[in-house]
Design a protein around this motif. Structure first.
Motif, PDB file in Angstrom:
ATOM      1  N   GLY A  31       0.779  -1.232   0.000  1.00  0.00           N
ATOM      2  CA  GLY A  31       0.000   0.000   0.000  1.00  0.00           C
ATOM      3  C   GLY A  31       0.806   1.274   0.000  1.00  0.00           C
ATOM      4  O   GLY A  31       0.451   2.253  -0.641  1.00  0.00           O
ATOM      5  N   HIS A  32       1.929   1.289   0.709  1.00  0.00           N
ATOM      6  CA  HIS A  32       2.656   2.538   0.925  1.00  0.00           C
ATOM      7  C   HIS A  32       3.336   3.014  -0.360  1.00  0.00           C
ATOM      8  O   HIS A  32       4.230   2.359  -0.879  1.00  0.00           O
ATOM      9  CB  HIS A  32       3.690   2.341   2.031  1.00  0.00           C
ATOM     10  CG  HIS A  32       4.446   3.587   2.378  1.00  0.00           C
ATOM     11  ND1 HIS A  32       3.821   4.735   2.811  1.00  0.00           N
ATOM     12  CD2 HIS A  32       5.775   3.860   2.344  1.00  0.00           C
ATOM     13  CE1 HIS A  32       4.735   5.666   3.044  1.00  0.00           C
ATOM     14  NE2 HIS A  32       5.928   5.150   2.768  1.00  0.00           N
ATOM     15  N   ARG A  33       2.899   4.115  -0.878  1.00  0.00           N
ATOM     16  CA  ARG A  33       3.489   4.781  -2.058  1.00  0.00           C
ATOM     17  C   ARG A  33       3.549   3.877  -3.289  1.00  0.00           C
ATOM     18  O   ARG A  33       4.380   4.067  -4.171  1.00  0.00           O
ATOM     19  CB  ARG A  33       4.904   5.281  -1.729  1.00  0.00           C
ATOM     20  CG  ARG A  33       4.912   6.425  -0.733  1.00  0.00           C
ATOM     21  CD  ARG A  33       6.295   7.008  -0.570  1.00  0.00           C
ATOM     22  NE  ARG A  33       7.263   6.027  -0.100  1.00  0.00           N
ATOM     23  CZ  ARG A  33       8.557   6.295   0.079  1.00  0.00           C
ATOM     24  NH1 ARG A  33       9.037   7.493  -0.173  1.00  0.00           N
ATOM     25  NH2 ARG A  33       9.377   5.358   0.519  1.00  0.00           N
ATOM     26  N   MET A  34       2.693   2.892  -3.383  1.00  0.00           N
ATOM     27  CA  MET A  34       2.677   2.029  -4.561  1.00  0.00           C
ATOM     28  C   MET A  34       1.541   2.459  -5.475  1.00  0.00           C
ATOM     29  O   MET A  34       0.389   2.547  -5.053  1.00  0.00           O
ATOM     30  CB  MET A  34       2.528   0.555  -4.163  1.00  0.00           C
ATOM     31  CG  MET A  34       2.663  -0.406  -5.332  1.00  0.00           C
ATOM     32  SD  MET A  34       2.722  -2.151  -4.812  1.00  0.00           S
ATOM     33  CE  MET A  34       4.383  -2.251  -4.125  1.00  0.00           C
ATOM     34  N   GLY A  35       1.870   2.752  -6.729  1.00  0.00           N
ATOM     35  CA  GLY A  35       0.879   3.239  -7.678  1.00  0.00           C
ATOM     36  C   GLY A  35      -0.064   2.155  -8.153  1.00  0.00           C
ATOM     37  O   GLY A  35       0.189   0.951  -7.982  1.00  0.00           O
ATOM     38  N   ARG A  36      -1.145   2.606  -8.778  1.00  0.00           N
ATOM     39  CA  ARG A  36      -2.162   1.673  -9.265  1.00  0.00           C
ATOM     40  C   ARG A  36      -1.585   0.712 -10.307  1.00  0.00           C
ATOM     41  O   ARG A  36      -1.915  -0.478 -10.329  1.00  0.00           O
ATOM     42  CB  ARG A  36      -3.333   2.454  -9.872  1.00  0.00           C
ATOM     43  CG  ARG A  36      -4.427   1.590 -10.466  1.00  0.00           C
ATOM     44  CD  ARG A  36      -5.209   0.882  -9.384  1.00  0.00           C
ATOM     45  NE  ARG A  36      -6.085  -0.157  -9.915  1.00  0.00           N
ATOM     46  CZ  ARG A  36      -7.152  -0.616  -9.282  1.00  0.00           C
ATOM     47  NH1 ARG A  36      -7.483  -0.124  -8.102  1.00  0.00           N
ATOM     48  NH2 ARG A  36      -7.889  -1.569  -9.809  1.00  0.00           N
TER      49      ARG A  36
END
Length: 418
Positions: free
Chosen positions: A286-291
């Protein structure tokens, strides 16, 4: 026999800090013209050549060399940038017949081979330290205990792909080869005193002659935490995520762990998120991971979920050797008794000789011999089988008698009923 472990731990004068190379920090060789000058200088030098390489493990994909350090009498020290000089075969050719001195040679030889450098003979100061009985065999510890100098320790894990390389890093790199030949000479004398020099020379020759390691089968099985994943469908998720991560890391030239952690892969395999939204809620995603990245990992999970049963990986990798030793007592009590006797005998001899058991004879060799011993277990037959399995002559000579005896061991009789 000299006990190097006792010698190394005896109180003595404080080590002298080694702060700068004798001739200062040499310029980094990064052009064909500068490389030609280095080749000429080292071809004209004398004696062994100290060799080291720095990689960017944990930062870049693969294990390529980002700096090569050399030192030889009459030539001084050279620092070579393989990004500017990707082919060092001319240097390797100039050093044909020269003994290379490396510390933990098997770590550096693969990346040196990639750029055209192959030793014809070598001296491994780490392995020499093991055979001599030193308890601590890192380069810093060996230089300190044997030569009385303290090496700087601060830059071993930096990103060596950084350009330009900072002067403190270059100083550290040059100092790594500054005393390597001196260490080699001192260890050679120690091994000679202990009667182990011939053993070491056989080991060094085997390393120099060894072919490149075969590619690892199913490298994804080495994912940290893999032991938690037991169902075949979940194991399939680990495989698909690992392969997707590896492709991305290779394309970006980034260490795979910086793309996606092993812990995140294992968590996703165990949780089995149905969609990218659920995946984003898991640790490591989840942390700073793009779609786009989330979709990439979810697609890998979906591929594993869609695989037919027959295409799912087995829980354990195919293996042709003996089973794990913990299973021997149930599968073959007689083989278990042989292994127990062999291990005890090897341990006792290794302690007597003041060297690690795995250097006296590899544990895998002992297991294979004890699981499938020759029908006629004479010393001649056992010696031949050890040699076929790669044991060096000194190992065969020392271990054949005790292993031959161990092959006759039988399980102890149970105590009589009272």
């Amino acid at each position: 026999m000299t006990d190097a472990r006792e010698t190394a731990t005896q109180a003595g004068p404080a080590p002298v800090p080694l702060l700068d190379p004798r001739e200062g920090i040499p310029p980094v060789t990064a052009s064909p013209e500068a490389l030609a000058d280095v080749v000429a200088a080292f071809a004209a030098g004398s004696g062994p050549v100290a060799v080291d390489a720095e990689r960017a493990s944990g930062y870049r994909y693969g294990q390529r060399a980002y700096l090569v350090q050399l030192r030889r009498a009459g030539a001084g020290t050279a620092l070579i940038d393989p990004t500017g000089c990707p082919d060092l075969s001319t240097l390797g050719d100039a050093l044909t017949g020269t003994e290379w001195v490396l510390h933990a040679a098997t770590q550096d030889l693969p990346c040196l081979s990639e750029i055209g450098m192959h030793p014809t003979s070598l001296f491994d100061t780490e392995l020499a330290g093991r055979l001599a009985g030193f308890a601590r065999v890192g380069l810093g510890a060996m230089v300190e205990n044997v030569l009385g100098f303290a090496l700087e320790k601060g830059h071993s894990a930096v990103d060596w792909s950084t350009r330009p390389l900072p002067d403190p890093w270059l100083r550290y790199a040059a100092l790594d080869v500054e005393l390597l030949v001196d260490l080699r000479d001192a260890l050679e004398e120690e091994l000679r005193t202990q009667g182990k020099l011939e053993w070491a020379l056989q080991e060094f020759a085997a390393i120099a002659a060894a072919p490149p390691a075969a590619p690892r089968v199913d490298p994804w099985r080495r994912t940290s935490g893999m032991h938690k994943v037991r169902r075949r469908r979940q194991i399939g998720v680990v495989r698909e995520l690992w392969l997707a991560r590896d492709r991305t890391a290779r394309e970006r030239d980034v260490s795979p762990g910086r793309v996606l952690s092993d812990a995140a892969i294992v968590t996703a395999a165990l949780e089995g998120p149905p969609n990218a939204h659920a995946l984003a809620a898991l640790p490591g995603f989840g942390h700073r991971m793009g779609r786009r990245q989330l979709d990439q990992w979810q697609s890998a999970i979906d591929r594993a979920r869609a695989l037919p049963e027959r295409e799912l990986p087995q829980p354990a990798a195919a293996y042709t050797g003996p089973p794990p030793p913990r299973a021997w007592a149930d599968k073959d009590p007689v083989a278990a008794a042989r292994l127990s006797a062999a291990r005890a005998a090897v341990s006792a001899l290794a302690e007597e000789l003041n060297l690690p058991q795995e250097n006296l004879i590899t544990p895998d060799t002992v297991r294979r011999l004890c699981w499938a011993p020759p029908a006629n277990a004479s010393e001649e037959v056992v010696a031949a089988q050890l040699a076929d399995m790669g044991a060096r002559p000194w190992q065969v000579e020392l271990t054949t008698p005790l292993l031959t005896v161990a092959l006759t061991a039988r399980p102890a009789d149970p105590p009589p009923d009272e």
